[in-house]
Motif scaffolding. Structure first.
Motif, PDB file in Angstrom:
ATOM      1  N   GLY A  70      -0.605  26.008   1.351  1.00 19.19           N
ATOM      2  CA  GLY A  70       0.174  27.217   1.194  1.00 19.19           C
ATOM      3  C   GLY A  70       1.590  26.908   0.741  1.00 19.19           C
ATOM      4  N   ALA A  71       2.475  27.872   0.881  1.00 16.18           N
ATOM      5  CA  ALA A  71       3.868  27.715   0.460  1.00 16.18           C
ATOM      6  C   ALA A  71       4.767  28.468   1.425  1.00 16.18           C
ATOM      7  CB  ALA A  71       4.069  28.216  -0.969  1.00 16.18           C
ATOM      8  N   ILE A  72       6.045  28.098   1.411  1.00 15.82           N
ATOM      9  CA  ILE A  72       7.061  28.738   2.239  1.00 15.82           C
ATOM     10  C   ILE A  72       7.976  29.549   1.321  1.00 15.82           C
ATOM     11  CG2 ILE A  72       8.861  28.388   3.964  1.00 15.82           C
ATOM     12  CD1 ILE A  72       7.683  25.643   4.488  1.00 15.82           C
ATOM     13  N   ASP A  97      11.744  28.675  -2.517  1.00 12.76           N
ATOM     14  CA  ASP A  97      12.954  27.879  -2.710  1.00 12.76           C
ATOM     15  C   ASP A  97      12.612  26.388  -2.664  1.00 12.76           C
ATOM     16  OD1 ASP A  97      15.509  26.925  -2.902  1.00 12.76           O
ATOM     17  OD2 ASP A  97      16.095  27.445  -0.853  1.00 12.76           O
ATOM     18  N   GLU A  98      12.303  25.802  -3.829  1.00 11.32           N
ATOM     19  CA  GLU A  98      12.110  24.363  -3.986  1.00 11.32           C
ATOM     20  C   GLU A  98      11.144  23.796  -2.946  1.00 11.32           C
ATOM     21  OE1 GLU A  98      15.785  22.302  -4.191  1.00 11.32           O
ATOM     22  OE2 GLU A  98      16.631  23.596  -5.741  1.00 11.32           O
ATOM     23  N   ASN A  99       9.916  24.290  -2.966  1.00 10.33           N
ATOM     24  CA  ASN A  99       8.871  23.771  -2.085  1.00 10.33           C
ATOM     25  C   ASN A  99       8.377  22.428  -2.604  1.00 10.33           C
ATOM     26  OD1 ASN A  99       7.181  26.319  -0.297  1.00 10.33           O
ATOM     27  ND2 ASN A  99       9.195  26.482  -1.172  1.00 10.33           N
ATOM     28  N   ILE A 100       8.290  21.436  -1.735  1.00 12.84           N
ATOM     29  CA  ILE A 100       7.689  20.152  -2.083  1.00 12.84           C
ATOM     30  C   ILE A 100       6.861  19.674  -0.904  1.00 12.84           C
ATOM     31  CG2 ILE A 100       9.597  19.515  -3.629  1.00 12.84           C
ATOM     32  CD1 ILE A 100      10.505  17.560  -1.464  1.00 12.84           C
ATOM     33  N   VAL A 101       5.917  18.793  -1.198  1.00  9.17           N
ATOM     34  CA  VAL A 101       5.119  18.161  -0.147  1.00  9.17           C
ATOM     35  C   VAL A 101       5.977  17.076   0.499  1.00  9.17           C
ATOM     36  CG1 VAL A 101       3.026  16.877   0.366  1.00  9.17           C
ATOM     37  CG2 VAL A 101       2.991  18.670  -1.383  1.00  9.17           C
ATOM     38  N   SER A 102       6.215  17.201   1.803  1.00  8.98           N
ATOM     39  CA  SER A 102       7.103  16.274   2.508  1.00  8.98           C
ATOM     40  C   SER A 102       6.357  15.262   3.368  1.00  8.98           C
ATOM     41  CB  SER A 102       8.085  17.054   3.388  1.00  8.98           C
ATOM     42  OG  SER A 102       7.391  17.867   4.314  1.00  8.98           O
ATOM     43  N   GLN A 103       5.063  15.460   3.617  1.00 10.25           N
ATOM     44  CA  GLN A 103       4.317  14.497   4.425  1.00 10.25           C
ATOM     45  C   GLN A 103       2.824  14.730   4.250  1.00 10.25           C
ATOM     46  OE1 GLN A 103       4.933  14.738   8.658  1.00 10.25           O
ATOM     47  NE2 GLN A 103       3.894  12.815   9.091  1.00 10.25           N
ATOM     48  N   GLN A 116       2.278  18.729   4.888  1.00  9.92           N
ATOM     49  CA  GLN A 116       3.525  19.318   5.376  1.00  9.92           C
ATOM     50  C   GLN A 116       4.394  19.667   4.175  1.00  9.92           C
ATOM     51  OE1 GLN A 116       7.151  17.197   7.033  1.00  9.92           O
ATOM     52  NE2 GLN A 116       6.123  17.777   8.935  1.00  9.92           N
ATOM     53  N   VAL A 117       4.780  20.932   4.088  1.00  9.35           N
ATOM     54  CA  VAL A 117       5.560  21.439   2.965  1.00  9.35           C
ATOM     55  C   VAL A 117       6.964  21.767   3.457  1.00  9.35           C
ATOM     56  CG1 VAL A 117       5.739  23.229   1.200  1.00  9.35           C
ATOM     57  CG2 VAL A 117       3.496  22.343   1.850  1.00  9.35           C
ATOM     58  N   GLY A 118       7.976  21.354   2.693  1.00 11.27           N
ATOM     59  CA  GLY A 118       9.362  21.650   3.006  1.00 11.27           C
ATOM     60  C   GLY A 118       9.942  22.642   2.030  1.00 11.27           C
ATOM     61  N   CYS A 119      10.874  23.458   2.518  1.00 13.23           N
ATOM     62  CA  CYS A 119      11.471  24.515   1.702  1.00 13.23           C
ATOM     63  C   CYS A 119      12.973  24.530   1.919  1.00 13.23           C
ATOM     64  CB  CYS A 119      10.868  25.868   2.071  1.00 13.23           C
ATOM     65  SG  CYS A 119      11.648  27.298   1.279  1.00 13.23           S
ATOM     66  N   GLY A 120      13.725  24.862   0.870  1.00 13.64           N
ATOM     67  CA  GLY A 120      15.163  25.031   0.982  1.00 13.64           C
ATOM     68  C   GLY A 120      15.917  23.719   0.958  1.00 13.64           C
ATOM     69  N   GLN A 121      17.181  23.788   1.303  1.00 12.46           N
ATOM     70  CA  GLN A 121      18.057  22.630   1.345  1.00 12.46           C
ATOM     71  C   GLN A 121      18.908  22.693   2.597  1.00 12.46           C
ATOM     72  OE1 GLN A 121      20.386  22.725  -2.233  1.00 12.46           O
ATOM     73  NE2 GLN A 121      18.616  22.527  -3.589  1.00 12.46           N
ATOM     74  N   LYS A 122      19.285  21.510   3.100  1.00 12.58           N
ATOM     75  CA  LYS A 122      20.102  21.440   4.306  1.00 12.58           C
ATOM     76  C   LYS A 122      20.886  20.144   4.314  1.00 12.58           C
ATOM     77  CE  LYS A 122      19.658  23.218   8.992  1.00 12.58           C
ATOM     78  NZ  LYS A 122      18.707  23.600  10.056  1.00 12.58           N
ATOM     79  N   LYS A 123      22.073  20.170   4.882  1.00 11.87           N
ATOM     80  CA  LYS A 123      22.895  18.985   4.964  1.00 11.87           C
ATOM     81  C   LYS A 123      22.487  18.141   6.164  1.00 11.87           C
ATOM     82  CE  LYS A 123      26.902  21.154   2.773  1.00 11.87           C
ATOM     83  NZ  LYS A 123      28.333  21.515   2.915  1.00 11.87           N
ATOM     84  N   ALA A 124      22.775  16.846   6.074  1.00 15.81           N
ATOM     85  CA  ALA A 124      22.393  15.936   7.140  1.00 15.81           C
ATOM     86  C   ALA A 124      23.118  16.255   8.440  1.00 15.81           C
ATOM     87  CB  ALA A 124      22.663  14.490   6.716  1.00 15.81           C
ATOM     88  N   ASN A 252      11.235  31.285  -9.756  1.00 15.41           N
ATOM     89  CA  ASN A 252      10.381  31.030  -8.590  1.00 15.41           C
ATOM     90  C   ASN A 252      10.325  32.251  -7.668  1.00 15.41           C
ATOM     91  OD1 ASN A 252       8.902  28.697  -8.654  1.00 15.41           O
ATOM     92  ND2 ASN A 252      10.413  27.450  -7.612  1.00 15.41           N
ATOM     93  N   LEU A 253      10.218  33.426  -8.253  1.00 16.12           N
ATOM     94  CA  LEU A 253      10.133  34.667  -7.495  1.00 16.12           C
ATOM     95  C   LEU A 253       8.718  35.228  -7.569  1.00 16.12           C
ATOM     96  CD1 LEU A 253      13.461  36.464  -8.514  1.00 16.12           C
ATOM     97  CD2 LEU A 253      13.013  35.087  -6.481  1.00 16.12           C
ATOM     98  N   MET A 254       8.343  35.941  -6.507  1.00 17.09           N
ATOM     99  CA  MET A 254       7.021  36.552  -6.428  1.00 17.09           C
ATOM    100  C   MET A 254       7.176  37.986  -5.921  1.00 17.09           C
ATOM    101  SD  MET A 254       3.791  35.545  -3.970  1.00 17.09           S
ATOM    102  CE  MET A 254       3.700  33.891  -4.611  1.00 17.09           C
ATOM    103  N   TRP A 255       6.525  38.937  -6.601  1.00 20.88           N
ATOM    104  CA  TRP A 255       6.505  40.328  -6.187  1.00 20.88           C
ATOM    105  C   TRP A 255       5.140  40.620  -5.574  1.00 20.88           C
ATOM    106  CZ3 TRP A 255       9.382  38.491 -10.043  1.00 20.88           C
ATOM    107  CH2 TRP A 255      10.667  39.004 -10.237  1.00 20.88           C
ATOM    108  N   VAL A 256       5.118  41.112  -4.342  1.00 17.62           N
ATOM    109  CA  VAL A 256       3.863  41.393  -3.654  1.00 17.62           C
ATOM    110  C   VAL A 256       3.878  42.831  -3.170  1.00 17.62           C
ATOM    111  CG1 VAL A 256       3.505  38.997  -2.968  1.00 17.62           C
ATOM    112  CG2 VAL A 256       4.734  40.543  -1.444  1.00 17.62           C
ATOM    113  N   ARG A 257       2.680  43.403  -3.090  1.00 16.69           N
ATOM    114  CA  ARG A 257       2.523  44.756  -2.591  1.00 16.69           C
ATOM    115  C   ARG A 257       1.802  44.669  -1.244  1.00 16.69           C
ATOM    116  NH1 ARG A 257      -1.832  49.036  -1.867  1.00 16.69           N
ATOM    117  NH2 ARG A 257      -0.678  50.963  -1.989  1.00 16.69           N
ATOM    118  N   GLY A 258       2.482  45.098  -0.197  1.00 14.01           N
ATOM    119  CA  GLY A 258       1.945  45.021   1.149  1.00 14.01           C
ATOM    120  C   GLY A 258       3.049  44.710   2.142  1.00 14.01           C
TER     121      GLY A 258
END
Length: 316
Positions: A70-72, A97-103, A116-124, A252-258
């Protein structure tokens, strides 16, 4: 502090089509180069030096028993579109937001097959030392949100593989999970939809009361699980069969109905629908691999084919 105040929603509005700055994440034994537009993924990824199993980042044939990752996404808010029949349809906008496989998690080591999928960015400085060590050991950028998705063995991807919005196809159904809006302590009428007491005769200062709960002398107690006033919202919720209306690969935008659980700025987790399964011949498996000469900033949005019957009104 809400996610919107941390700058997630302003980042969506300031998305540009130009190239972004490349970030280099180093570790003691390997270096990998990442960017928001393209991520270099090794063609051959060896799980263990003592294991002959090799994972390749290339398309394979999907079977009816295959299960993709899946994705975040970040819930950006709601808008409205007009279909070709002239009806106004509410739409929720999601940002991957920049999903990548992290593990990788394999049967041989962890006992399960999952990504394991990671999303976004964060500082150390905003992460704990174990979290920073986890990202550096895997050789991936620091991520704001992590999520584990069970997959089948044929859907395993190498660490660092990007999961873009092209992972999903317009017109398919997805299941969206997230934390619902917290509404605090509420009464039985708001929390469970009770009718309440009479509004005119025979009720004094108890119009919104839930009424009797003890069944008199037999059994003379309140059973566990009785619907009563209490804490409302703030729980994990999965909305099934959400229809993908449009995707925008450039942003990287998605429009969903629901219905999409959670407030604006919250993270939600998207995966293929369980009940309304998409056509496996249309899905990129195990994910979408962009050609080397493809420029994501020049791609046009993809809209689902509405067909001859209005899909927005078919459920009504």
């Amino acid at each position: 502090m809400s996610a919107a105040s941390r700058g997630l929603i302003p980042r969506v509005r300031l998305l540009s089509f130009g190239p972004t700055t490349t970030t280099v994440i180093s570790s003691s034994h390997r270096f990998r180069r990442f960017s928001a537009q393209s991520i270099n993924v090794e063609n051959d990824y060896e799980i263990d030096s003592g294991s002959p199993k090799i994972i390749r980042a290339k398309p394979v044939v999907m079977t009816p028993d295959s299960k993709r990752t899946g994705a975040i996404a970040v819930k950006c808010g709601m808008t409205a579109v007009w279909d070709k029949w002239g009806a106004r349809v509410p739409i929720t906008v999601l940002w991957l937001d920049e999903n990548i496989v992290s593990q990788l998690k394999m049967i041989e080591k962890e006992g399960i097959t999952a990504l394991q999928v990671g999303c976004g960015q964060k500082k150390a400085k905003h992460l704990t030392n174990p979290e920073v060590g986890h990202f550096r050991a895997q050789g991936v950028p620091l991520k704001r949100k992590l999520r584990e998705f069970p997959v089948t063995e044929d859907a395993i991807l190498p660490v660092g593989t990007p999961i873009t919005v092209r992972h999903f196809v317009p017109g398919q159904y997805v299941d969206v999970s997230g934390i619902t809006r917290g509404k605090g302590f509420q009464g039985g009428m708001k929390r469970w939809g009770f009718a309440g007491m009479p509004a005119s005769h025979g009720a004094s200062l108890s119009h919104r009361s839930i009424g009797s709960t003890g069944q008199r002398d037999a059994p003379g107690k309140v059973f566990k699980g009785k619907k009563m006033p209490g804490r409302m919202g703030g729980k994990q919720c999965t909305v099934k069969n959400v229809w993908v209306y449009k995707i925008d690969p450039a942003r990287n935008l998605m429009w969903v109905r629901g219905q999409v659980p959670g407030a604006e700025g919250n993270f939600v987790f998207i995966k293929d629908a369980v009940y309304k399964k998409p056509d496996i011949s249309l899905l990129p498996f195990p994910t979408y691999f962009a050609p080397q000469d493809e420029d994501a900033s020049e791609l046009e949005p993809l809209v689902a084919d509405l067909g001859e019957i209005d899909p927005f009104m078919a459920g009504d």
